[in-house]
Design an enzyme around this catalytic site. Structure first.
Site, mmCIF file in Angstrom:
data_model
loop_
_atom_site.group_PDB
_atom_site.id
_atom_site.type_symbol
_atom_site.label_atom_id
_atom_site.label_comp_id
_atom_site.label_asym_id
_atom_site.label_seq_id
_atom_site.Cartn_x
_atom_site.Cartn_y
_atom_site.Cartn_z
ATOM 1 N N ASP A 161 -1.303 5.053 -7.033
ATOM 2 C CA ASP A 161 0.681 4.090 -6.734
ATOM 3 C C ASP A 161 1.184 6.125 -6.670
ATOM 4 O O ASP A 161 2.172 6.119 -6.516
ATOM 5 C CB ASP A 161 0.953 3.669 -7.149
ATOM 6 C CG ASP A 161 0.153 2.162 -6.119
ATOM 7 O OD1 ASP A 161 -0.939 1.954 -6.388
ATOM 8 O OD2 ASP A 161 0.957 1.827 -5.373
ATOM 9 N N GLY B 154 0.723 -1.134 -0.016
ATOM 10 C CA GLY B 154 0.162 0.254 0.345
ATOM 11 C C GLY B 154 0.445 0.969 -0.430
ATOM 12 O O GLY B 154 2.116 1.249 0.841
ATOM 13 N N ALA B 155 0.835 2.197 -0.827
ATOM 14 C CA ALA B 155 1.537 3.231 -1.360
ATOM 15 C C ALA B 155 2.181 3.759 -0.054
ATOM 16 O O ALA B 155 3.125 4.291 0.325
ATOM 17 C CB ALA B 155 1.131 3.815 -2.330
ATOM 18 N N GLN C 249 -5.320 -8.616 -2.783
ATOM 19 C CA GLN C 249 -5.686 -7.859 -1.541
ATOM 20 C C GLN C 249 -7.030 -7.380 -1.412
ATOM 21 O O GLN C 249 -7.381 -7.547 -0.339
ATOM 22 C CB GLN C 249 -4.846 -6.569 -2.057
ATOM 23 C CG GLN C 249 -3.580 -6.717 -2.248
ATOM 24 C CD GLN C 249 -2.869 -7.143 -3.764
ATOM 25 O OE1 GLN C 249 -3.534 -7.427 -4.199
ATOM 26 N NE2 GLN C 249 -1.695 -6.256 -3.860
ATOM 27 N N ASN D 202 -2.189 2.397 -10.365
ATOM 28 C CA ASN D 202 -2.961 2.488 -9.495
ATOM 29 C C ASN D 202 -2.534 0.113 -9.903
ATOM 30 O O ASN D 202 -2.342 0.165 -10.392
ATOM 31 C CB ASN D 202 -4.390 2.054 -8.944
ATOM 32 C CG ASN D 202 -5.102 1.709 -7.679
ATOM 33 O OD1 ASN D 202 -4.219 2.052 -6.640
ATOM 34 N ND2 ASN D 202 -6.352 1.215 -7.891
HETATM 35 O O1 MRU Z 1 1.111 -4.337 -4.700
HETATM 36 P P1 MRU Z 1 -0.507 -3.154 -3.483
HETATM 37 O O2 MRU Z 1 -0.438 -3.925 -2.838
HETATM 38 O O3 MRU Z 1 1.228 -2.411 -2.369
HETATM 39 O O4 MRU Z 1 -0.720 -2.097 -4.444
HETATM 40 C C1 MRU Z 1 -1.344 -1.164 -3.637
HETATM 41 C C2 MRU Z 1 -2.200 -0.088 -4.317
HETATM 42 O O5 MRU Z 1 -2.702 -0.433 -5.621
HETATM 43 C C3 MRU Z 1 -3.268 0.527 -3.615
HETATM 44 O O6 MRU Z 1 -4.462 1.072 -4.347
HETATM 45 C C4 MRU Z 1 -2.788 2.321 -3.748
HETATM 46 O O7 MRU Z 1 -1.758 1.963 -3.157
HETATM 47 C C5 MRU Z 1 -3.347 3.027 -3.336
HETATM 48 S S1 MRU Z 1 -4.030 2.562 -1.359
HETATM 49 C C6 MRU Z 1 -3.256 3.484 -0.589
#
Ligand code: MRU
Length: 345
Positions: A234, A49-50, A193, A244
């Site tokens: 992201d 999560g970013a 996720q 994203n």
């Molecule tokens: O690969 P991840 O699980 O880190 O990707 C997360 C996402 O794409 C979320 O939608 C993104 O970070 C925004 S939500 C805080």
């Protein structure tokens, strides 16, 4: 909002993180004692999560400084940044947090309390993210009405941030305001996720949801069963295009076709104003195993050829509005983003 989930803990030496790879089966914690540990939990997606990636990376810098200060603080910072910036390429929050830690060092390097100052900065990045989540949730919840059936993708909740989440934060807030909503949760292949993490969070919060596999979203939109979409981001660039989780672009195209409002919720730390358009965003490609195996069980011949982009990009013309802590940005986004971030001043 009551949705906050304890998923990181800092005791001044060790960073403990809730292992998101094991959710929802078990709640197990991992301990990071070195910057290499921090690098691994980010790269292997034990945390993800970013915004959370940025927060954890900031503590990674602190850990390396505390472990190696006798060899020089600047060296420890540079080494930590060099390593952590290799962990994941797409979420800009990682680079934003590392730059912020470096800038804090540069402005305070002659201060005898520099180690404490760096530690406080990491805490600040975390605390600010909680406050920012609340603000975004307030702005976003204005777009939610009782009776809405909202689709969300991936996990953009408390687990992905320091606080309540981005897109899911909006849903928590709307629920807290007493609005009756149903959330459609995209399972989000290949890492799931949505299924594993968003359903786990919504269960805890007692919010009504239905889990769907990714390929069901289009049909449900055509049936008018989904009437709004909220996703996180992201990296958002100057023209309002964004990266994203893989699958977001398909949802945005489908939303356009079916006239469904498509909202992006992200903090200012997810904006990369050095890039003009979304095609310039670096996309992470991950291992073939993520696609072939689920829970260590193969779901395809194990020697299958695989392509596994972890993110996609969505152009600005498919986005209804971008919600950040500074407010709501409407199209045309180039002007709106420039105004909200005071570009060109
Ligand atoms: O690969 P991840 O699980 O880190 O990707 C997360 C996402 O794409 C979320 O939608 C993104 O970070 C925004 S939500 C805080």
């Amino acid at each position: 909002m009551s949705a906050i989930i304890k998923h990181i803990e800092w005791d001044g030496r060790i960073l403990k993180v809730l292992d998101q790879k094991r959710l929802p089966k078990e709640e197990q914690w991992l301990e990071c004692e070195t910057v290499e540990d921090v690098y691994r939990v980010i790269k292997d997606m034990n945390i993800r999560g970013a915004p959370l990636i940025g927060i954890v990376a900031a503590f990674g810098v602190v850990i390396n400084v505390k472990n190696n200060k006798s060899h020089g603080i600047e060296k420890a910072i540079n080494e930590a940044i060099a390593l952590l910036s290799q962990a994941r390429p797409t979420a800009v929050n990682l680079f934003w947090a590392l730059e912020r830690m470096k800038a804090t060092y540069v402005s305070n390097k002659r201060n005898k309390d520099i180690v404490e100052i760096l530690e406080q900065e990491a805490y600040k990045i975390w605390e600010e993210d909680v406050q920012i989540s609340e603000k975004m949730a307030e702005y976003g919840a204005r777009f939610v009405e009782s009776g809405d059936r909202i689709l969300t993708h991936c996990n953009a909740g408390a687990l992905a941030t320091g606080g309540y989440g981005t897109a899911l934060g909006v849903i928590y807030k709307a629920n807290q305001q007493g609005k009756d909503i149903l959330v459609y949760v995209d399972e989000t292949r290949p890492v799931l996720q949505g299924a594993r993490l968003t359903c786990w969070e919504l269960n805890k919060a007692g919010i009504k949801y239905k889990l769907i596999s990714d390929n069901m979203a289009g049909f449900l939109m055509s049936q008018r069963k989904i009437n709004k979409i909220f996703v996180g981001a992201d990296r958002i660039v100057k023209n309002g295009g964004f990266a994203n989780k893989i699958g977001t672009y398909s949802l945005a195209c489908l939303a356009k076709k079916h006239n469904i409002p498509f909202y992006v919720v992200a903090p200012s730390s997810s904006f990369d104003l050095n890039l003009e358009n979304e095609t310039q965003i670096p996309i992470e490609y991950r291992s073939r195993e993520e696609v072939i195996f689920i829970n260590e069980k193969p779901i395809a011949p194990v020697d299958s050829n695989v392509e596994n982009p972890a993110f996609d990009v969505t152009p600005p013309e498919l986005v209804t509005a971008i919600i950040c802590e500074e407010g709501v940005i409407d199209p045309p986004f180039t002007e709106g983003i420039s105004r909200i971030f005071n570009l060109g001043k």
